[in-house]
Design a protein around this motif. Structure first.
Motif, mmCIF file in Angstrom:
data_model
loop_
_atom_site.group_PDB
_atom_site.id
_atom_site.type_symbol
_atom_site.label_atom_id
_atom_site.label_comp_id
_atom_site.label_asym_id
_atom_site.label_seq_id
_atom_site.Cartn_x
_atom_site.Cartn_y
_atom_site.Cartn_z
ATOM 1 N N THR A 1 -14.930 26.284 -46.552
ATOM 2 C CA THR A 1 -14.433 25.060 -46.670
ATOM 3 C C THR A 1 -15.320 24.062 -47.364
ATOM 4 O OG1 THR A 1 -14.949 24.413 -44.311
ATOM 5 C CG2 THR A 1 -12.921 25.307 -44.389
ATOM 6 N N TRP B 1 -5.152 22.628 -36.970
ATOM 7 C CA TRP B 1 -5.172 23.004 -38.512
ATOM 8 C C TRP B 1 -4.176 24.137 -39.058
ATOM 9 C CZ3 TRP B 1 -6.994 20.351 -42.178
ATOM 10 C CH2 TRP B 1 -7.888 19.077 -41.858
ATOM 11 N N TRP C 1 -0.243 16.690 -37.302
ATOM 12 C CA TRP C 1 -0.723 16.272 -38.723
ATOM 13 C C TRP C 1 0.551 15.515 -39.275
ATOM 14 C CZ3 TRP C 1 0.626 18.942 -43.471
ATOM 15 C CH2 TRP C 1 -0.041 18.431 -44.529
ATOM 16 N N LEU D 1 -3.168 23.980 -42.618
ATOM 17 C CA LEU D 1 -3.673 24.761 -43.742
ATOM 18 C C LEU D 1 -2.524 25.767 -44.543
ATOM 19 C CD1 LEU D 1 -6.534 26.451 -41.615
ATOM 20 C CD2 LEU D 1 -6.874 25.515 -43.843
ATOM 21 N N LEU E 1 -11.281 18.920 -42.916
ATOM 22 C CA LEU E 1 -11.283 20.528 -42.623
ATOM 23 C C LEU E 1 -12.830 21.084 -42.577
ATOM 24 C CD1 LEU E 1 -10.004 23.143 -42.091
ATOM 25 C CD2 LEU E 1 -9.851 23.597 -44.589
ATOM 26 N N THR F 1 -7.398 14.915 -36.530
ATOM 27 C CA THR F 1 -8.121 15.216 -35.295
ATOM 28 C C THR F 1 -8.932 14.429 -34.866
ATOM 29 O OG1 THR F 1 -9.606 16.445 -36.814
ATOM 30 C CG2 THR F 1 -8.020 17.610 -35.856
ATOM 31 N N GLU G 1 -6.922 29.939 -44.410
ATOM 32 C CA GLU G 1 -5.788 30.144 -43.424
ATOM 33 C C GLU G 1 -5.815 31.417 -42.524
ATOM 34 O OE1 GLU G 1 -1.807 30.666 -42.419
ATOM 35 O OE2 GLU G 1 -2.632 31.676 -44.171
ATOM 36 N N ASP H 1 -14.438 19.668 -39.480
ATOM 37 C CA ASP H 1 -13.809 20.353 -38.241
ATOM 38 C C ASP H 1 -14.378 21.584 -37.958
ATOM 39 O OD1 ASP H 1 -12.860 17.869 -37.073
ATOM 40 O OD2 ASP H 1 -10.756 18.589 -37.593
ATOM 41 N N THR H 2 -14.341 22.389 -39.224
ATOM 42 C CA THR H 2 -14.790 23.761 -38.993
ATOM 43 C C THR H 2 -16.256 23.917 -38.775
ATOM 44 O OG1 THR H 2 -15.078 23.728 -41.455
ATOM 45 C CG2 THR H 2 -12.924 24.715 -40.535
ATOM 46 N N CYS I 1 -8.863 11.554 -40.288
ATOM 47 C CA CYS I 1 -8.755 12.731 -39.863
ATOM 48 C C CYS I 1 -7.573 12.852 -39.005
ATOM 49 C CB CYS I 1 -9.828 13.772 -39.489
ATOM 50 S SG CYS I 1 -11.056 13.703 -40.971
ATOM 51 N N ASN J 1 -8.163 31.559 -39.858
ATOM 52 C CA ASN J 1 -8.144 30.560 -38.676
ATOM 53 C C ASN J 1 -7.183 31.234 -37.536
ATOM 54 O OD1 ASN J 1 -8.376 27.674 -37.526
ATOM 55 N ND2 ASN J 1 -6.002 27.550 -37.896
ATOM 56 N N SER K 1 -8.915 24.043 -33.699
ATOM 57 C CA SER K 1 -8.430 25.086 -34.484
ATOM 58 C C SER K 1 -6.781 25.125 -34.764
ATOM 59 C CB SER K 1 -8.781 26.408 -34.036
ATOM 60 O OG SER K 1 -10.124 26.615 -34.047
#
Length: 227
Positions: free
Chosen positions: A62, A120, A178, A124, A203, A89, A149, A206-207, A87, A152, A117
């Motif tokens: 990412t 997303w 989202w 994604l 993304l 999130t 994608e 968050d990842t 974001c 995840n 997760s």
């Protein structure tokens, strides 16, 4: 001269891929059902090791995707993007420092990882479609988005298996919705590129959190882990 289909940024590559993708869909039209076949046979340490490796892989990809997109599609729009919407999130109260992470109970932290997760899952899917139809996007960028994608979805199964094993009966938290599909699909190039850049920056953040939280959880839950 390279054949058309072998060029790394060939538009025809995207045409071929898009022909195999579903049409744009409503963000929440597909239910999320994650089976855990095979995961119940793994030990908790094996689950953590696998999830951490995958989380780090996702996080690295990412970061590459975000940097590649900004370098190729933003140019003078960088300032606007850095000041774009927050974001989706952000509503999740995630710990920001090592001290806050240590103060967060294990079950809460693990459910937080799952919520991030899951949040997303749909973005994604739409990101894959957006990059596939983005003229000028290289094949490598698209392959990275597809990889993230799919990874995840896989890592969500491992998180669920860990939760069931460590905290039996624990209920998952609700994940944030989202609402950015309209901007990602916008016919206005600036609006679309800013939305995609912001999505990739979110993304990436968050990842990175997921990978960090998993490391902290493994140190707590797995004995003699040399943390």
């Amino acid at each position: 001269m390279q054949p058309v289909l072998s060029h790394p940024c060939s538009w025809w590559f995207h045409v071929l891929l898009v022909s195999n993708l579903l049409l744009w869909e409503n963000v929440y039209s597909v239910p999320m059902c994650f089976g855990m076949e095979g995961y119940s046979e793994l030990s908790i340490e094996e689950l953590f090791d696998s999830a951490i490796v995958m989380a780090q892989h996702i996080s690295n990809l990412t970061t590459q995707m975000s940097e590649e997109f900004d370098a190729n599609f933003l140019h003078s729009l960088v300032y606007k993007t850095k000041n774009s919407s927050t974001c989706h999130t952000t509503s999740l109260a995630t710990p920001a420092s090592n001290e806050q992470i240590q103060q967060t109970q294990s079950d809460v932290l693990l459910k937080m990882v799952i919520s991030i997760s899951r949040a997303w899952y749909h973005p994604l899917k739409q990101l894959v479609r957006a990059v596939a139809t983005l003229e000028g996007a290289c094949k490598t960028m698209l392959l990275k988005v597809i990889d993230v994608e799919e990874a995840n979805q896989e890592i969500l199964k491992e998180f669920k298996a860990i939760l069931v094993m460590v905290h039996p009966g624990a209920e998952e938290n609700i994940y944030p919705a989202w609402m950015g599909l309209a901007d990602v699909k916008s016919a206005n190039e600036d609006t679309r590129n800013i939305a995609l850049s912001n999505l990739l920056h979110c993304l990436d953040s968050d990842t990175d959190k997921v990978a960090i939280y998993l490391e902290a959880l493994k140190c707590r839950i797995i004995p003699n882990n040399n943390c």
